[in-house]
Design a protein around this motif. Structure first.
Motif, PDB file in Angstrom:
ATOM      1  N   GLN A 124     -36.525 -35.107 -53.214  1.00 54.71           N
ATOM      2  CA  GLN A 124     -35.498 -34.554 -52.347  1.00 54.71           C
ATOM      3  C   GLN A 124     -34.347 -35.543 -52.197  1.00 54.71           C
ATOM      4  O   GLN A 124     -34.546 -36.766 -52.275  1.00 54.71           O
ATOM      5  CB  GLN A 124     -36.075 -34.223 -50.973  1.00 54.71           C
ATOM      6  CG  GLN A 124     -37.120 -33.121 -50.992  1.00 54.71           C
ATOM      7  CD  GLN A 124     -37.644 -32.808 -49.608  1.00 54.71           C
ATOM      8  OE1 GLN A 124     -38.153 -33.693 -48.918  1.00 54.71           O
ATOM      9  NE2 GLN A 124     -37.514 -31.559 -49.182  1.00 54.71           N
ATOM     10  N   PHE A 125     -33.159 -34.992 -51.938  1.00 57.68           N
ATOM     11  CA  PHE A 125     -31.965 -35.819 -51.796  1.00 57.68           C
ATOM     12  C   PHE A 125     -31.201 -35.398 -50.544  1.00 57.68           C
ATOM     13  O   PHE A 125     -31.187 -34.220 -50.177  1.00 57.68           O
ATOM     14  CB  PHE A 125     -31.054 -35.661 -53.014  1.00 57.68           C
ATOM     15  CG  PHE A 125     -31.695 -36.051 -54.315  1.00 57.68           C
ATOM     16  CD1 PHE A 125     -31.703 -37.365 -54.743  1.00 57.68           C
ATOM     17  CD2 PHE A 125     -32.317 -35.089 -55.102  1.00 57.68           C
ATOM     18  CE1 PHE A 125     -32.307 -37.725 -55.938  1.00 57.68           C
ATOM     19  CE2 PHE A 125     -32.924 -35.433 -56.306  1.00 57.68           C
ATOM     20  CZ  PHE A 125     -32.916 -36.752 -56.726  1.00 57.68           C
ATOM     21  N   ARG A 126     -30.549 -36.374 -49.895  1.00 55.17           N
ATOM     22  CA  ARG A 126     -29.682 -36.091 -48.748  1.00 55.17           C
ATOM     23  C   ARG A 126     -28.642 -37.197 -48.646  1.00 55.17           C
ATOM     24  O   ARG A 126     -28.846 -38.310 -49.183  1.00 55.17           O
ATOM     25  CB  ARG A 126     -30.501 -36.004 -47.458  1.00 55.17           C
ATOM     26  CG  ARG A 126     -31.062 -37.333 -46.992  1.00 55.17           C
ATOM     27  CD  ARG A 126     -31.913 -37.195 -45.736  1.00 55.17           C
ATOM     28  NE  ARG A 126     -32.348 -38.509 -45.251  1.00 55.17           N
ATOM     29  CZ  ARG A 126     -33.202 -38.700 -44.255  1.00 55.17           C
ATOM     30  NH1 ARG A 126     -33.735 -37.645 -43.647  1.00 55.17           N
ATOM     31  NH2 ARG A 126     -33.529 -39.916 -43.851  1.00 55.17           N
ATOM     32  N   PRO A 127     -27.526 -36.949 -47.969  1.00 56.48           N
ATOM     33  CA  PRO A 127     -26.535 -38.009 -47.779  1.00 56.48           C
ATOM     34  C   PRO A 127     -27.134 -39.164 -46.974  1.00 56.48           C
ATOM     35  O   PRO A 127     -27.834 -38.929 -45.982  1.00 56.48           O
ATOM     36  CB  PRO A 127     -25.414 -37.323 -46.996  1.00 56.48           C
ATOM     37  CG  PRO A 127     -25.635 -35.858 -47.191  1.00 56.48           C
ATOM     38  CD  PRO A 127     -27.102 -35.670 -47.368  1.00 56.48           C
ATOM     39  N   ALA A 164     -31.631 -35.264 -41.624  1.00 56.23           N
ATOM     40  CA  ALA A 164     -32.177 -33.940 -41.926  1.00 56.23           C
ATOM     41  C   ALA A 164     -33.461 -34.065 -42.735  1.00 56.23           C
ATOM     42  O   ALA A 164     -33.600 -34.942 -43.594  1.00 56.23           O
ATOM     43  CB  ALA A 164     -31.156 -33.113 -42.685  1.00 56.23           C
ATOM     44  N   THR A 165     -34.398 -33.159 -42.471  1.00 53.73           N
ATOM     45  CA  THR A 165     -35.654 -33.123 -43.216  1.00 53.73           C
ATOM     46  C   THR A 165     -35.916 -31.747 -43.819  1.00 53.73           C
ATOM     47  O   THR A 165     -36.923 -31.556 -44.495  1.00 53.73           O
ATOM     48  CB  THR A 165     -36.843 -33.497 -42.313  1.00 53.73           C
ATOM     49  OG1 THR A 165     -36.878 -32.607 -41.187  1.00 53.73           O
ATOM     50  CG2 THR A 165     -36.718 -34.934 -41.821  1.00 53.73           C
ATOM     51  N   ALA A 166     -35.022 -30.784 -43.572  1.00 51.75           N
ATOM     52  CA  ALA A 166     -35.199 -29.423 -44.083  1.00 51.75           C
ATOM     53  C   ALA A 166     -33.949 -28.986 -44.831  1.00 51.75           C
ATOM     54  O   ALA A 166     -32.861 -29.524 -44.638  1.00 51.75           O
ATOM     55  CB  ALA A 166     -35.488 -28.460 -42.940  1.00 51.75           C
ATOM     56  N   ASN A 167     -34.124 -27.982 -45.713  1.00 52.88           N
ATOM     57  CA  ASN A 167     -33.019 -27.400 -46.470  1.00 52.88           C
ATOM     58  C   ASN A 167     -32.276 -28.440 -47.303  1.00 52.88           C
ATOM     59  O   ASN A 167     -31.053 -28.405 -47.439  1.00 52.88           O
ATOM     60  CB  ASN A 167     -32.029 -26.698 -45.519  1.00 52.88           C
ATOM     61  CG  ASN A 167     -31.209 -25.640 -46.232  1.00 52.88           C
ATOM     62  OD1 ASN A 167     -31.702 -24.967 -47.144  1.00 52.88           O
ATOM     63  ND2 ASN A 167     -29.952 -25.491 -45.842  1.00 52.88           N
ATOM     64  N   LEU A 168     -33.021 -29.393 -47.858  1.00 50.17           N
ATOM     65  CA  LEU A 168     -32.425 -30.457 -48.659  1.00 50.17           C
ATOM     66  C   LEU A 168     -32.374 -30.057 -50.130  1.00 50.17           C
ATOM     67  O   LEU A 168     -33.115 -29.189 -50.596  1.00 50.17           O
ATOM     68  CB  LEU A 168     -33.248 -31.740 -48.518  1.00 50.17           C
ATOM     69  CG  LEU A 168     -33.403 -32.304 -47.104  1.00 50.17           C
ATOM     70  CD1 LEU A 168     -34.256 -33.561 -47.133  1.00 50.17           C
ATOM     71  CD2 LEU A 168     -32.051 -32.594 -46.471  1.00 50.17           C
TER      72      LEU A 168
END
Length: 286
Positions: free
Chosen positions: A215-218, A223-227
């Motif tokens: 999973q990736f995020r800025p 956030a932990t969902a919809n990534l």
């Protein structure tokens, strides 16, 4: 979250993934205005039209305001269509602005705002199955929309850069907790504190088990969902995929967090391209 539906009415009359108009500006401290225009959805399947006739000859919206077709207003105080996709508007936070549509043409083209960490897509209201990122907006310490150093920008005005070949920024990563990738590694991207840079990553993911994910995020997001997520298909088999993620800013440079299901998984990530608005690290917009 609404279950995605099969899209209908594929239209190929206009250029791939075009946007036209759809400029974003604060109409008040809690309202955003989206000007009339049109855009292809993120899968290049349908055209979503605001304030103009759609391809069924239907005006959207049909009402004239002072002789002109109106655009859309997004109210941060409501959830769903023409509002915030979920939750409550936060202070000092970056938001992505999405045009949303219904490929069956039952519902009018609308818009939602969503945390940038939810990229690549918002939490969709019921009845909508199509979306397109059209820009960004920030809130201040009072949860009010403001023009800020992030320089709100229509996607049509973004500057696009490519690395050929893609430049590796992570090799054989095994972190099972969120860890930052420095996107300036090997000069894959310039050092910048610019918010909302959209980065195209070339990912080689080797899952230890079927169903393991990366999973990736800025960086900076919690956030932990919809990534942005890639799911392993075959244990021990290296699969390759391009994915787009919005970069955060960590240690005064662009970074993206990654996380694996297990430290037995492995991932290698390269920067293939990025798009952003102008600041000192980029040429001036023309």
């Amino acid at each position: 979250m609404a279950i995605p539906q099969i899209q209908n009415e594929a239209i190929y009359a206009l250029p791939r993934l075009y946007t036209s108009g759809l400029s974003i500006s604060p109409a008040s401290t809690t309202l955003l205005a989206v000007s009339p225009g049109a855009a292809r959805d993120s899968t290049n399947s349908i055209d979503m039209v605001v304030g103009l006739q759609n391809y069924f000859g239907i005006d959207n919206p049909a009402l004239l305001v002072a002789g002109y077709q109106p655009g859309l207003l997004i109210n941060s105080a409501v959830n769903g269509v023409n509002g915030l996709d979920t939750g409550t508007i936060a202070a000092s936070t970056q938001y992505a602005v999405y045009l949303i549509g219904d490929s069956r043409n039952y519902n009018n083209t609308a818009a939602v705002i969503s945390l940038t960490s939810n990229y690549p897509g918002p939490i969709m209201p019921s009845g909508y199955d199509s979306y397109r990122l059209i820009g960004f907006m920030a809130t201040d310490s009072s949860s009010h929309f403001v023009y800020s150093t992030s320089k709100p920008q229509n996607i049509a005005g973004l500057l696009q850069y490519y690395n050929s070949p893609a430049i590796a920024v992570l090799t054989g990563g095994t972190s099972a907790t969120f860890a930052a990738m420095d996107l300036t590694t090997s000069s894959a991207m310039p050092t910048t504190t610019l918010q909302n840079t959209i980065v195209t990553l070339l990912v080689v993911f080797t899952p230890a088990a079927v169903g393991d994910v990366v999973q990736f995020r800025p960086t900076g997001s919690t956030a932990t969902a919809n990534l942005a997520t890639i799911t392993g298909v075959t244990a021990g088999f290296a699969q390759t995929q391009y994915i787009q993620v919005i970069a955060g800013v960590g240690s005064s440079k662009p970074e993206i967090d990654y996380k694996l299901t297990s430290s037995a998984d492995a991932v290698t990530v390269s920067v293939a391209a990025w798009a952003g608005v102008s600041n000192s690290a980029y040429p001036a917009l023309v």
